[in-house]
Design a protein around this motif. Sequence first.
Motif, PDB file in Angstrom:
ATOM      1  N   HIS A 515      53.895  38.751  32.355  1.00 50.00           N
ATOM      2  CA  HIS A 515      53.701  40.107  32.927  1.00 50.00           C
ATOM      3  C   HIS A 515      52.622  40.890  32.187  1.00 50.00           C
ATOM      4  O   HIS A 515      52.786  42.050  31.821  1.00 50.00           O
ATOM      5  CB  HIS A 515      55.029  40.903  32.881  1.00 50.00           C
ATOM      6  N   PHE A 516      51.561  40.248  32.042  1.00 44.61           N
ATOM      7  CA  PHE A 516      50.466  40.893  31.304  1.00 44.61           C
ATOM      8  C   PHE A 516      49.827  42.027  32.105  1.00 44.61           C
ATOM      9  O   PHE A 516      49.391  43.040  31.562  1.00 44.61           O
ATOM     10  CB  PHE A 516      49.407  39.844  30.917  1.00 44.61           C
ATOM     11  N   LYS A 517      49.793  41.813  33.421  1.00 43.79           N
ATOM     12  CA  LYS A 517      49.189  42.837  34.288  1.00 43.79           C
ATOM     13  C   LYS A 517      49.833  44.197  34.042  1.00 43.79           C
ATOM     14  O   LYS A 517      49.154  45.232  33.997  1.00 43.79           O
ATOM     15  CB  LYS A 517      49.355  42.404  35.739  1.00 43.79           C
ATOM     16  N   ASN A 520      48.399  45.933  31.036  1.00 44.93           N
ATOM     17  CA  ASN A 520      47.120  46.561  31.410  1.00 44.93           C
ATOM     18  C   ASN A 520      47.361  47.842  32.181  1.00 44.93           C
ATOM     19  O   ASN A 520      46.743  48.872  31.898  1.00 44.93           O
ATOM     20  CB  ASN A 520      46.315  45.600  32.303  1.00 44.93           C
ATOM     21  N   ARG A 552      40.868  29.772  24.618  1.00 44.90           N
ATOM     22  CA  ARG A 552      41.288  30.694  25.684  1.00 44.90           C
ATOM     23  C   ARG A 552      40.867  30.037  26.991  1.00 44.90           C
ATOM     24  O   ARG A 552      39.682  29.776  27.212  1.00 44.90           O
ATOM     25  CB  ARG A 552      40.596  32.044  25.487  1.00 44.90           C
TER      26      ARG A 552
HETATM   27  N1  GTP Z   1      43.004  43.598  29.371  1.00 44.38           N
HETATM   28  C1  GTP Z   1      42.604  42.444  29.934  1.00 44.38           C
HETATM   29  N2  GTP Z   1      43.164  42.030  31.028  1.00 44.38           N
HETATM   30  C2  GTP Z   1      42.808  40.841  31.587  1.00 44.38           C
HETATM   31  C3  GTP Z   1      41.818  40.024  31.001  1.00 44.38           C
HETATM   32  N3  GTP Z   1      41.679  38.894  31.812  1.00 44.38           N
HETATM   33  C4  GTP Z   1      42.559  39.024  32.805  1.00 44.38           C
HETATM   34  N4  GTP Z   1      43.276  40.192  32.681  1.00 44.38           N
HETATM   35  C5  GTP Z   1      44.304  40.723  33.505  1.00 44.38           C
HETATM   36  O1  GTP Z   1      45.455  39.895  33.389  1.00 44.38           O
HETATM   37  C6  GTP Z   1      46.220  40.140  34.516  1.00 44.38           C
HETATM   38  C7  GTP Z   1      46.845  38.862  34.986  1.00 44.38           C
HETATM   39  O2  GTP Z   1      47.793  39.212  35.938  1.00 44.38           O
HETATM   40  P1  GTP Z   1      48.558  38.212  36.719  1.00 44.38           P
HETATM   41  O3  GTP Z   1      47.704  37.025  37.046  1.00 44.38           O
HETATM   42  O4  GTP Z   1      49.139  38.924  37.921  1.00 44.38           O
HETATM   43  O5  GTP Z   1      49.732  37.752  35.834  1.00 44.38           O
HETATM   44  P2  GTP Z   1      50.850  38.523  35.056  1.00 44.38           P
HETATM   45  O6  GTP Z   1      50.799  39.990  35.312  1.00 44.38           O
HETATM   46  O7  GTP Z   1      50.691  38.189  33.598  1.00 44.38           O
HETATM   47  O8  GTP Z   1      52.144  37.948  35.587  1.00 44.38           O
HETATM   48  P3  GTP Z   1      52.604  36.521  35.288  1.00 44.38           P
HETATM   49  O9  GTP Z   1      51.558  35.702  34.751  1.00 44.38           O
HETATM   50  O10 GTP Z   1      53.066  36.012  36.542  1.00 44.38           O
HETATM   51  O11 GTP Z   1      53.677  36.704  34.268  1.00 44.38           O
HETATM   52  C8  GTP Z   1      45.274  40.769  35.532  1.00 44.38           C
HETATM   53  O12 GTP Z   1      45.678  42.078  35.780  1.00 44.38           O
HETATM   54  C9  GTP Z   1      43.933  40.700  34.920  1.00 44.38           C
HETATM   55  O13 GTP Z   1      43.178  41.792  35.278  1.00 44.38           O
HETATM   56  C10 GTP Z   1      41.185  40.475  29.840  1.00 44.38           C
HETATM   57  O14 GTP Z   1      40.323  39.848  29.298  1.00 44.38           O
HETATM   58  N5  GTP Z   1      41.619  41.705  29.354  1.00 44.38           N
END
Ligand code: GTP
Length: 638
Positions: A515-517, A520, A552
Motif C-alpha cells: 500500500h505504498f500509494k 504517497n 530497485r
Molecule cells: N514517492 C514515490 N512514489 C512512487 C515512485 N515510483 C512509483 N511510485 C508510486 O507507487 C505507487 C504504487 O502504487 P500501486 O501500484 O497501486 O501499489 P500499492 O499502492 O503499493 O499497492 P500494492 O502494491 O497493491 O500494495 C504509485 O502511486 C506510484 O505513483 C517513486 O519513485 N516515488
Amino acid sequence: MLLASLVFLIISSIQAPTFSTWLLCGLGKAHIVLLLVSKRLSPEWRWALTGILLTIELTLLCSYIMPTSWVGHDEWEWLYETLSHGHFTIYDRPPLLMLALEVLLLVHTFNSRFVRLASPMVLTMALSMMGAQLWLQLQTSSGPSESISLWMAAGLMLLALYQTRPWLAADHPGATRLATVLALGLSSTFMLSALGYWHFQNVQTQYRLERTARQISDNVLEHVSQSLENHHRAMSHLTSAWSMLERPPSQDQWDSLAVNFNDDFGYQALLAFVSPSGVITRVATRGIPPRTGLPFNQLMHPLSGNAPLSPGADGYTDVIDLKGMGPGVMFYLPSRDGRGVIFGATLSVIALAPLLSTLTTLLGEEHVVLNAYEHGRQIYRLGPAETPAEASYCNVLSLGQEGITLCTTPTRQRLAREYSSMPDIVLVVGLIFSLMMFVLFQLNRRLNAQHMMERDARDALEQEAEQRRELQQAIEWMAHHDDLTGLANRRHFMNLAGTWREDAGITLLMIDLDHFKAINDTLGHQQGDHVLAEVARALKLAIDVHNGLIARYGGEEFMALVPGIDPSSLTDLATSLREAVSGTGLIHPATERPITVSIGMATGTAGALNGLIQRADTALYQAKRAGRNRAVLSPPSG
Ligand SMILES: Nc1nc2c(ncn2[C@@H]2O[C@H](COP(=O)(O)OP(=O)(O)OP(=O)(O)O)[C@@H](O)[C@H]2O)c(=O)[nH]1
C-alpha cells in the motif's frame, strides 16, 4: 633620442683634439647610422657591418687589456699607425670607459633576447661610466678636450638610453621590478668595485710615475752637480798651482797642466789665463780657435759689469750667450802671489750643451726628455726623440749666479711601460662579469617564473583530470544505480547476476512495499521517496549479510538475489527482510502500524535468471493476493 645622441657625437668629433677621440666619435656615429638604417638592411649586411664595427672596437679594447708579453706596445703602435696613416698612436687611445660602453652597446644590438635581459644593466653601466668620466674630469684640469669627452659621454649615454628603450617601455609587474632592482643592485656593486679598483690602481700608478720622475730628475741633477763640483775642484787645484808659482804660467807650464785639464772636462769650451787687465794671455779651447786677444774679450764683455777679478773672490756669470757655442757660464778663479796680490785669474767657459749632453745615455736609458730653462725661457732640450708626456719634474741646478731649472719629462713610451694593464683588464673583465651576473640573475628569475607557471598549469591540469575522473565515475555510477535509493538498477543487476556461475543454486526475491500509494497520497511524494530510500537501505543491509545482490526493480518494487536454495534458510531470509523493513520504524499512515513488504521467491540456477524472475513475480502476486506482509515461495519449475 638617437638624433640628439648623433648631434652630441658630431659636436665632439668636430672639435676632437686627438685622433682617438675622433675615432671613438666616428664609431659611435657609425653605430647610430647602423641603428637608423638597420631595418632596411638585409640580415647579412647588418651582421657584417656590426661585425666590422665590433672588430675595430674590440681591437682598440684589446690594446688596453692584452698583456704586453703577448703583444707589445710597439706592435700595437705599428698596427694603429699603419691603419690610421700615422695619425694615431697606441699612447693616445680613446678613453677606456667610453670605449667599453660602446662595445657593450654594439653587442647589445646583436640579440634581441639578450637586449631584453641586459638592458637595465647596460643603462646602469652607461650612467655609471658617464658619472665616472665626469668625476675623473673634475679631478683633473679642465680644458677643451675634457668638455669634448663630456659631449661624447652624453652622446653615448643617450645612445644607451635609446637601446634600453624597449625595456623601459615594457610593462613590468611589481615583483619583477623588485627582482630586477635587486639584481641590478648586486651586479652594480660588483661593477662599481671594478671601477673603484681601476681608479685606485690608476692613482697608484700616477703616484709611482711621479715618484719615478722625481727620482730621475734628482739623478740628473746629482749627475750634473757632481760633474760641476769635480770641475770646480780641479780648477781650484789649477789655480793653486799658479799661486804657488806666484806668477802667470809659462807656455810650457800651461801646456803641461791646463791643456790636459781642458781635455779631461769634455764640456769645457775654453780654459784661459787672464791678466788683471782682462787680457787673455794663455788659452786652451775646444771648438774655438786657440787664439788670444779680442774675440775672447767679447766673451768677457758681460763680465765687465761683474768686476771679474775682484780681489779675493771666485766668480761666475749668469747663463750667457757664448757667441756660437750656445748658452753657457764662465767661471774664474783669481791667483795671488805670496803677498796676496792678484796677478791673474783662471777662466773656464762651460757650454751648457756639451755639459748636459753628458746625460744623453742616462736620459736615453730612462726614456726621459730634459729641458733646461733660465728665467722661464727654454734654453736647451735633450733626450730621445719620442713624444714627451705631460708629467714632468723640475730641479734647480746651481750654475752661474742665478742657476738654471732642469725639467725631466718621461716620454709616453716610458709611461706606457710603467703602466700596468692589470687595472684595465680588471675593469673590462669586471664590466663583462657584472653584465653576465645580471643576465644570469634575470635568466634565473625568468626560469623560476616559467617553472612556477608550468607547475601551476600542471596542477590545474591534474585537478581538471581528477574532476573529469570523478565526473566519469559519477556518470558510470548513475548509469548503473538508482539515484533515489542508491541501489543497483535493473540493468546493472542483470549484468552482475550474469557474472555468477550458471550452475550455481540461487534464490531470486521480488519485494514490494504494501500500500505504498496510500503513503504517497497521505504524506506526499517527497515523504514517499524518503520511505523508499529507508526501506532500500534496510533491505540492502539484510541482503549483504547473505552476500547477495539487490536492485530497485521499478517504482516501489525491489529484486534481490542470494546464493543458496535451502528451503529452511529461505524462510529465515524472508523473515529477516520483513523484520529489516519493519525495523526502520516507518509507520504506514493508513494503518498506523509499521510498514510492510510482500515477497515472492523462486529458487533455481543462475543460468535461468529470467525464468526465476517470472516465477518470483508470480509468487509476489500471490503474496499480495493472500493479504500482503508475507513471503510466498514459487513452487519448483516443471
Ligand atoms: N514517492 C514515490 N512514489 C512512487 C515512485 N515510483 C512509483 N511510485 C508510486 O507507487 C505507487 C504504487 O502504487 P500501486 O501500484 O497501486 O501499489 P500499492 O499502492 O503499493 O499497492 P500494492 O502494491 O497493491 O500494495 C504509485 O502511486 C506510484 O505513483 C517513486 O519513485 N516515488
